[in-house]
Design a protein around this motif. Sequence first.
Motif, short mmCIF file in Angstrom:
data_model
loop_
_atom_site.label_atom_id
_atom_site.label_comp_id
_atom_site.label_asym_id
_atom_site.label_seq_id
_atom_site.Cartn_x
_atom_site.Cartn_y
_atom_site.Cartn_z
N GLN A 123 40.47 35.62 48.33
CA GLN A 123 40.70 34.21 48.59
C GLN A 123 41.80 34.02 49.62
N TRP B 129 40.39 34.90 53.02
CA TRP B 129 39.48 33.83 53.46
C TRP B 129 40.27 32.69 54.10
N THR C 178 33.20 34.98 47.23
CA THR C 178 34.31 34.30 47.91
C THR C 178 33.81 33.50 49.10
#
Length: 288
Positions: free
Chosen positions: A189, A192, A250
Amino acid sequence: MTQEPLDQPITDVFSTSTKELSASERAKLDEQNKRLVPAFKAQKLEIDAQRHWDIFYKRNETRFFKDRHWTTREFQELLAEPHNTNQSKGEHRNLLEVGCGVGNLVFPLLEEQLKSGGGFYFYACDFSPRAIDFVRANELYDPNHITAFQCDITTEQVHQSIPSESLDVCTMIFVLSAIHPDKFGDVLQNLWRLLKPGGVVLFRDYGLYDMAQLRFKPGHKIADNFYMRQDGTRSYYFSEQELAQLFSSTGFEILSNSYVHRRTLNIKEGVDAPRIFLQGKFRKRSLS
């Protein structure tokens, strides 16, 4: 923040198939289950994870790992590119090396691009403050080209040093395996958020049923495919399906994801053995 084999590759074979275990190898895995790491000790390993890596670098300094000159062969995205004349002055691609250790990936890349006159601005982070001290002490370290900082990549710390959606490339080479499996999602995360749309994660780590996994004795297994080394550092062994699920859940697009079956040779130690790694490229989907 990595441990990887000190070896010399002989052959590489890429495959999406999990290794088929022999009867003796299955027996070794069954033997590991007879005595697991106690829960209180597993928790202490998590609490002391940074200290164990600091001790590792205190003991080994910059001598343990070889420079990773192989990375540009495996990942074309790391090749230096000339400056684009259409870019604004000072504009460049940005790369983050997660778990940079003492800089065995980032400095060969930096040295090459200083010769070619183009490429990346580098960010390098590691869990170990001592490792970052070694990076900053390197003669090639120059804030005009690289910023190194200590952080726990499982937390929000990394966002204090790198703006959101500013990275073109992120590398994780023998890094995610050192982190507790419960925190894998937090790591992805964070990456990302840091990557631009279309940015990529370049990944290599230990594959399921690698020789090192099969060699662990009872008393070293923490959980499924997760083990404690003698020095207190830890190692996880990934399956292709599991890694695909981690990245796709994700929001990453899977560009490649396969096992690397590698025969390795260490003549000095008299070692000739097969290894299994997992290698992949994962792209943050563009909004368009």
